[in-house]
Design an enzyme around this catalytic site. Structure first.
Site, PDB file in Angstrom:
ATOM      1  N   GLY A  40      75.035  37.283 -47.014  1.00  0.00           N
ATOM      2  CA  GLY A  40      75.682  36.880 -46.050  1.00  0.00           C
ATOM      3  C   GLY A  40      76.641  37.820 -45.797  1.00  0.00           C
ATOM      4  N   CYS A  70      66.215  30.665 -44.810  1.00  0.00           N
ATOM      5  CA  CYS A  70      67.572  31.456 -45.016  1.00  0.00           C
ATOM      6  C   CYS A  70      68.287  31.494 -43.545  1.00  0.00           C
ATOM      7  CB  CYS A  70      67.324  32.550 -45.450  1.00  0.00           C
ATOM      8  SG  CYS A  70      68.783  33.835 -45.396  1.00  0.00           S
ATOM      9  N   ASN A  71      69.430  30.586 -43.582  1.00  0.00           N
ATOM     10  CA  ASN A  71      70.090  30.615 -42.169  1.00  0.00           C
ATOM     11  C   ASN A  71      70.350  32.232 -41.844  1.00  0.00           C
ATOM     12  OD1 ASN A  71      71.164  27.610 -41.656  1.00  0.00           O
ATOM     13  ND2 ASN A  71      70.825  27.932 -43.860  1.00  0.00           N
ATOM     14  N   CYS A 177      73.554  27.004 -45.077  1.00  0.00           N
ATOM     15  CA  CYS A 177      73.149  27.978 -45.830  1.00  0.00           C
ATOM     16  C   CYS A 177      72.397  27.248 -47.049  1.00  0.00           C
ATOM     17  CB  CYS A 177      74.277  28.840 -46.693  1.00  0.00           C
ATOM     18  SG  CYS A 177      73.699  29.971 -47.912  1.00  0.00           S
ATOM     19  N   THR A 178      70.951  27.570 -47.331  1.00  0.00           N
ATOM     20  CA  THR A 178      70.012  26.974 -48.239  1.00  0.00           C
ATOM     21  C   THR A 178      70.516  26.981 -49.650  1.00  0.00           C
ATOM     22  OG1 THR A 178      68.578  28.897 -48.244  1.00  0.00           O
ATOM     23  CG2 THR A 178      68.228  26.953 -46.603  1.00  0.00           C
TER      24      THR A 178
HETATM   25  N1  DGL Z   1      70.350  31.266 -48.459  1.00  0.00           N
HETATM   26  C1  DGL Z   1      70.855  32.031 -47.497  1.00  0.00           C
HETATM   27  C2  DGL Z   1      71.467  31.409 -46.345  1.00  0.00           C
HETATM   28  O1  DGL Z   1      70.804  30.337 -45.981  1.00  0.00           O
HETATM   29  C3  DGL Z   1      71.915  33.017 -47.549  1.00  0.00           C
HETATM   30  C4  DGL Z   1      72.574  33.379 -48.742  1.00  0.00           C
HETATM   31  C5  DGL Z   1      73.011  34.850 -48.869  1.00  0.00           C
HETATM   32  O2  DGL Z   1      72.147  35.710 -49.262  1.00  0.00           O
HETATM   33  O3  DGL Z   1      74.252  35.329 -48.687  1.00  0.00           O
HETATM   34  O4  DGL Z   1      72.022  31.651 -45.458  1.00  0.00           O
END
Ligand code: DGL
Length: 214
Positions: A40, A70-71, A177-178
């Site tokens: 992110g 992952c968003n 964010c997941t």
């Molecule tokens: N889980 C990820 C998302 O949904 C991102 C977390 C990351 O790597 O910063 O955005």
């Protein structure tokens, strides 16, 4: 049915779990990029390179759908991946602005997401399409993914953020964010019924069903 689930880290497991419940007989393989998480705070070119490299095992043509759980990876890479692999089906995850716009009564919502997601063109388009009439508060959650990944987050890290969203009138909080799915209950407890907390795990299963008609 064979599904590939990708995330930079532990966020993907929350989506894989929901998919396993919806499709108990499916083969669900997961990849995460624990050594490079968080994504992110990285540039678009870094996120693309890391995502593209990590999902190589899913690109052998045997996966019915690849789910970018992952968003951040979705926001930055899904258009390019779809162009590059036109015969491969991809599902991405995006902050649920549309659902929030239907649920909110105060027309004020909070979107918790990574800096890369919030600054992406896809997110800007979502806001333009569904959120123009809304007051959208985007608090600084830039440390959350790292803390959750390393099992270091606690109530103190998120309490003031969530309280302040509620105090400013947000009656819907979007988990964009997941990684944050793992602290959904804690967020709900702090919001104390002042806001509903939404995330897309179930919607992803519905989308898989639509895409491959199971
Ligand atoms: N889980 C990820 C998302 O949904 C991102 C977390 C990351 O790597 O910063 O955005």
């Amino acid at each position: 049915m064979k599904l590939g689930v990708f995330d930079s880290g532990v966020g993907g497991a929350s989506i894989a779990l929901a998919l396993t419940r919806s499709f108990p007989s499916a083969q669900i393989d997961s990849i995460n990029d624990h050594k490079n998480v968080p994504y992110g705070d990285k540039s678009d070119s870094q996120v693309f390179l890391l995502t593209h490299t990590a999902i190589q095992p899913f690109l052998d043509g045997t996966y019915d759908v690849i789910i970018l759980a992952c968003n951040t990876a979705t926001a930055v890479t899904i258009d390019q991946l779809r162009n590059q692999y036109p015969s491969q089906k991809f599902i991405g995850i995006e902050p649920m602005i549309k659902t929030a716009s239907h649920l909110t009564k105060s027309n004020t919502i909070g979107v918790c997401a990574t800096p890369a997601t919030l600054s992406s063109r896809r997110y800007a388009k979502l806001v333009q399409t569904y959120g123009q009439h809304l007051d959208i508060i985007e608090p600084d959650c830039s440390q959350w993914a790292y803390l959750i990944e390393n099992n270091q987050i606690n109530r103190a890290h998120i309490e003031s953020t969530i309280r302040s969203l509620c105090d400013r009138g947000a009656d819907v909080i979007v988990l964009g964010c997941t990684h944050y799915h793992w602290i959904k209950e804690l967020i709900a407890e702090i919001a104390d019924n002042r806001a509903v907390i939404i995330e897309p795990s179930e919607a992803i299963s519905r989308r898989v069903r639509q895409l491959i008609a199971v």
